[in-house]
Design an enzyme around this catalytic site. Sequence first.
Site, PDB file in Angstrom:
ATOM      1  N   CYS A  76       0.833  -1.203   0.000  1.00  0.00           N
ATOM      2  CA  CYS A  76       0.000   0.000   0.000  1.00  0.00           C
ATOM      3  C   CYS A  76       0.868   1.253   0.000  1.00  0.00           C
ATOM      4  CB  CYS A  76      -0.921   0.016   1.221  1.00  0.00           C
ATOM      5  SG  CYS A  76      -2.294  -1.111   1.077  1.00  0.00           S
ATOM      6  N   HIS A  77       0.424   2.247  -0.758  1.00  0.00           N
ATOM      7  CA  HIS A  77       1.119   3.532  -0.806  1.00  0.00           C
ATOM      8  C   HIS A  77       0.733   4.379   0.405  1.00  0.00           C
ATOM      9  CE1 HIS A  77       1.150   2.288  -5.031  1.00  0.00           C
ATOM     10  NE2 HIS A  77       2.216   3.041  -5.160  1.00  0.00           N
ATOM     11  N   MET A 113      -8.148  -0.323   0.794  1.00  0.00           N
ATOM     12  CA  MET A 113      -7.409  -0.980   1.873  1.00  0.00           C
ATOM     13  C   MET A 113      -7.481  -0.178   3.164  1.00  0.00           C
ATOM     14  SD  MET A 113      -6.669  -3.799   0.654  1.00  0.00           S
ATOM     15  CE  MET A 113      -5.896  -4.349   2.171  1.00  0.00           C
ATOM     16  N   GLU A 114      -7.512   1.133   3.062  1.00  0.00           N
ATOM     17  CA  GLU A 114      -7.614   1.977   4.251  1.00  0.00           C
ATOM     18  C   GLU A 114      -8.973   1.786   4.927  1.00  0.00           C
ATOM     19  OE1 GLU A 114      -4.172   3.196   2.052  1.00  0.00           O
ATOM     20  OE2 GLU A 114      -6.202   2.772   1.380  1.00  0.00           O
ATOM     21  N   ASP A 128     -10.850  -6.661  21.852  1.00  0.00           N
ATOM     22  CA  ASP A 128      -9.840  -6.453  22.890  1.00  0.00           C
ATOM     23  C   ASP A 128     -10.438  -5.877  24.171  1.00  0.00           C
ATOM     24  OD1 ASP A 128      -7.115  -6.202  23.982  1.00  0.00           O
ATOM     25  OD2 ASP A 128      -7.469  -4.049  23.737  1.00  0.00           O
TER      26      ASP A 128
END
Length: 159
Positions: A76-77, A113-114, A128
Amino acid sequence: MSGLTHFDEKGKPRMVDVGSKPETERRALAGCRVYMRPETFQLIQDKKIAKGDVLSVAQVAGIMAAKKTSELVPMCHPLNITSVELSLSPDKEKSCIDIQATVKITGKTGVEMEALTAVAVAGLTVYDMCKAVDKDMTVTDIRLIEKSGGKSGAYKRNE
């Protein structure tokens, strides 16, 4: 090599060169779900989880994750993201939290992707923060819902 852009002609991994691509407005919407026991769901709703306000912390974690995607996903950039919006919607009937992230940019490459990273990390944060009371939670259905902009144009998942 079968049209895969992240490999060179010898099959070695590479980051795609986007230097000559035009800048366009790009947007991606991704989602996921976190299923849990009804008792855990109620503790989140009542803000009685010992670690704090689960939904607020998960929202911030998702935003932070979107900004760090290029450090986590090798090809990824690094991007100058213009907007990240995260929503966490409790669904009492299904005993789950629906998470959606919208990421925007004006740039040379997409932000799918972000958006996917944002929802995944937000979901993991819910897990969590609640694992002490419910280890059976499931983070699932991580998916791209919509995208727009760029050479490939618009996409909308049939849900």
